[in-house]
Design a protein around this motif. Structure first.
Motif: not given
Length: 132
Positions: A104-130
């Motif tokens: 919620e904090k991210i979507t509010h501060e960046l003023k974005i509405k994404t449909k797909n939100i992935h919560h990961v425990k691993e490396n965020v950049l690695k998941k973003l590249k996949q």
């Protein structure tokens, strides 16, 4: 007199209507994915820019990645915006990857509405590249 009234009405409407500034497509970074990582009281923002390349087989895509750290999400984003010469276009971002429990904090501060939100425990950049 009627023309003057019509002109005044049109001018007054122009104050209330927001017409976005024209930005050349070459000066626009279309962000497909956003990653936000939080560690040691610092946010790290990753932006995945999609770059369409036309060739004989059709359109292929290349990606450019931006990364910056900051005490807040907004400060990290502003660092990226100041570094790049392009205007960052986030409104059509397809996905958000984060290691935070809520987004919620991210979507509010960046003023974005994404449909797909992935919560990961691993490396965020690695998941973003996949993700595509």
């Amino acid at each position: 007199m009627k023309r003057l009234m019509l002109l005044l009405i049109l001018i007054s409407f122009s104050y209330f209507l927001h017409i976005p500034h024209y930005v050349e497509l070459n000066n626009l970074a279309i962000i497909e994915g956003i990653g936000v990582s939080f560690k040691n009281n610092h946010y790290t923002i990753y932006l995945k820019e999609i770059i369409p390349i036309k060739d004989e087989q059709g359109i292929n895509y290349e990606y450019n990645y931006y990364q910056e750290d900051g005490k807040t999400i907004k400060k990290a984003f502003n660092k990226i915006q100041n570094k790049t010469k392009k205007k960052l276009y986030l409104k059509e971002a397809k996905f958000l990857v984060t290691n935070l429990k809520t987004s919620e904090k991210i979507t509010h501060e960046l003023k974005i509405k994404t449909k797909n939100i992935h919560h990961v425990k691993e490396n965020v950049l690695k998941k973003l590249k996949q993700l595509d």
